[in-house]
Design a protein around this motif. Sequence first.
Motif, PDB file in Angstrom:
ATOM      1  N   ASP A 101       0.812  -1.218   0.000  1.00 28.36           N
ATOM      2  CA  ASP A 101       0.000   0.000   0.000  1.00 28.36           C
ATOM      3  C   ASP A 101       0.847   1.270   0.000  1.00 28.36           C
ATOM      4  O   ASP A 101       0.496   2.262  -0.633  1.00 28.36           O
ATOM      5  N   THR A 102       1.952   1.240   0.744  1.00 20.71           N
ATOM      6  CA  THR A 102       2.816   2.405   0.901  1.00 20.71           C
ATOM      7  C   THR A 102       4.229   2.048   0.478  1.00 20.71           C
ATOM      8  O   THR A 102       4.759   1.010   0.884  1.00 20.71           O
ATOM      9  N   ILE A 103       4.823   2.903  -0.323  1.00 21.29           N
ATOM     10  CA  ILE A 103       6.186   2.689  -0.818  1.00 21.29           C
ATOM     11  C   ILE A 103       7.079   3.805  -0.286  1.00 21.29           C
ATOM     12  O   ILE A 103       6.761   4.989  -0.426  1.00 21.29           O
ATOM     13  N   VAL A 104       8.200   3.429   0.304  1.00 19.32           N
ATOM     14  CA  VAL A 104       9.191   4.391   0.778  1.00 19.32           C
ATOM     15  C   VAL A 104      10.504   4.119   0.064  1.00 19.32           C
ATOM     16  O   VAL A 104      11.022   3.008   0.125  1.00 19.32           O
ATOM     17  N   ASP A 105      11.022   5.130  -0.629  1.00 18.10           N
ATOM     18  CA  ASP A 105      12.329   4.979  -1.265  1.00 18.10           C
ATOM     19  C   ASP A 105      13.355   5.788  -0.486  1.00 18.10           C
ATOM     20  O   ASP A 105      13.166   6.990  -0.243  1.00 18.10           O
ATOM     21  N   LEU A 106      14.431   5.134  -0.093  1.00 20.48           N
ATOM     22  CA  LEU A 106      15.529   5.788   0.613  1.00 20.48           C
ATOM     23  C   LEU A 106      16.709   5.930  -0.328  1.00 20.48           C
ATOM     24  O   LEU A 106      17.092   4.972  -1.004  1.00 20.48           O
ATOM     25  N   ASP A 107      17.287   7.125  -0.358  1.00 19.18           N
ATOM     26  CA  ASP A 107      18.481   7.336  -1.167  1.00 19.18           C
ATOM     27  C   ASP A 107      19.686   6.803  -0.409  1.00 19.18           C
ATOM     28  O   ASP A 107      19.950   7.217   0.725  1.00 19.18           O
ATOM     29  N   ALA A 108      20.425   5.886  -1.036  1.00 22.36           N
ATOM     30  CA  ALA A 108      21.576   5.267  -0.372  1.00 22.36           C
ATOM     31  C   ALA A 108      22.667   6.267  -0.027  1.00 22.36           C
ATOM     32  O   ALA A 108      23.502   5.997   0.840  1.00 22.36           O
ATOM     33  N   THR A 109      22.665   7.420  -0.683  1.00 23.78           N
ATOM     34  CA  THR A 109      23.726   8.406  -0.458  1.00 23.78           C
ATOM     35  C   THR A 109      23.354   9.432   0.612  1.00 23.78           C
ATOM     36  O   THR A 109      24.014  10.451   0.744  1.00 23.78           O
ATOM     37  N   SER A 110      22.294   9.159   1.369  1.00 31.67           N
ATOM     38  CA  SER A 110      21.869  10.056   2.456  1.00 31.67           C
ATOM     39  C   SER A 110      21.855   9.293   3.778  1.00 31.67           C
ATOM     40  O   SER A 110      20.790   8.994   4.324  1.00 31.67           O
ATOM     41  N   PRO A 111      23.024   8.965   4.318  1.00 32.77           N
ATOM     42  CA  PRO A 111      23.091   8.060   5.463  1.00 32.77           C
ATOM     43  C   PRO A 111      22.855   8.704   6.833  1.00 32.77           C
ATOM     44  O   PRO A 111      22.876   8.006   7.842  1.00 32.77           O
ATOM     45  N   LEU A 112      22.620  10.027   6.886  1.00 34.31           N
ATOM     46  CA  LEU A 112      22.514  10.693   8.185  1.00 34.31           C
ATOM     47  C   LEU A 112      21.085  10.802   8.694  1.00 34.31           C
ATOM     48  O   LEU A 112      20.866  11.269   9.815  1.00 34.31           O
ATOM     49  N   ARG A 113      20.102  10.380   7.888  1.00 33.00           N
ATOM     50  CA  ARG A 113      18.732  10.365   8.394  1.00 33.00           C
ATOM     51  C   ARG A 113      18.641   9.410   9.575  1.00 33.00           C
ATOM     52  O   ARG A 113      19.508   8.545   9.756  1.00 33.00           O
ATOM     53  N   ILE A 114      17.619   9.523  10.359  1.00 37.20           N
ATOM     54  CA  ILE A 114      17.396   8.595  11.466  1.00 37.20           C
ATOM     55  C   ILE A 114      16.091   7.840  11.225  1.00 37.20           C
ATOM     56  O   ILE A 114      15.228   8.298  10.468  1.00 37.20           O
ATOM     57  N   PRO A 115      15.904   6.683  11.855  1.00 37.34           N
ATOM     58  CA  PRO A 115      14.669   5.924  11.638  1.00 37.34           C
ATOM     59  C   PRO A 115      13.398   6.740  11.901  1.00 37.34           C
ATOM     60  O   PRO A 115      12.398   6.564  11.205  1.00 37.34           O
ATOM     61  N   GLN A 116      13.449   7.632  12.869  1.00 40.75           N
ATOM     62  CA  GLN A 116      12.261   8.423  13.177  1.00 40.75           C
ATOM     63  C   GLN A 116      11.859   9.327  12.017  1.00 40.75           C
ATOM     64  O   GLN A 116      10.670   9.587  11.815  1.00 40.75           O
ATOM     65  N   ASP A 117      12.834   9.794  11.232  1.00 42.79           N
ATOM     66  CA  ASP A 117      12.499  10.582  10.041  1.00 42.79           C
ATOM     67  C   ASP A 117      11.631   9.757   9.096  1.00 42.79           C
ATOM     68  O   ASP A 117      10.654  10.255   8.534  1.00 42.79           O
ATOM     69  N   ILE A 118      12.009   8.505   8.902  1.00 42.24           N
ATOM     70  CA  ILE A 118      11.266   7.623   8.000  1.00 42.24           C
ATOM     71  C   ILE A 118       9.855   7.384   8.543  1.00 42.24           C
ATOM     72  O   ILE A 118       8.860   7.500   7.814  1.00 42.24           O
TER      73      ILE A 118
END
Length: 237
Positions: A101-118
């Motif tokens: 139902d929901t798709i999340v794409d993460l950019d591999a070159t942005s490693p400083l995000r945290i799980p809570q952002d997602i």
Amino acid sequence: MNRICTICARGGSKGVKNKNIRMLDGRPLIAHSIEQALATGIFATIAVSSDSDDILVAAREAGATILVKRPEEMASDTAAKLPAIRHCFTEAERIAGTRFDTIVDLDATSPLRIPQDIIEAVEMLESKRVSNVITGMPSRRSPYFNLVEINDNGAVELSKKLPYKVVRRQDGPPCYDMNASIYVWSREALLNNDAIFVADTRLYVMPEERSIDIDNELEFEWVEFLLNKQKEARHRV
């Protein structure tokens, strides 16, 4: 909601050679995004798409559950990313034998995000029932104050004008830089739109220190520096 995380990482890189599998803080760059997705606990599947066997091996070792070989025509320097994301998604649905139902794409070159952002970006999409959510950070430049263009006459002018004079950047409307860190779509929006921006696109704002997208050696070194600072801070606690 049945959710999938996709991570699309091609093998070719001009700014930083082999950057998606280059070691960062003791593990390949792509592993950071996979670990963040796993840490959220909200995904049924984590699918990685690449034209590189080395990247796919690293992704499997980091915990990816589905590996998708990207077609060559989607892996060139000029290829758009959206078709690659859609291909990864549809292949993952086929392999998993389920509908997401929901798709999340993460950019591999942005490693400083945290799980809570997602997690919060996904919550924004699902609670507001919008088509998609993108991420960005407060911009250092403003098109109303210090972002300029050269017009047809060769003169310099502000990119955007207001009916009043802006004497400080902060006096203009808030502006944001897309940081390419997290993209969230509903299934229908991803499959039926060929553009990132649609009528109900929303923005999830992240701080600058979690928004660096590695595209050159300096940015790679800057991310290494910030990760070391974070570890030092944790050790002092």
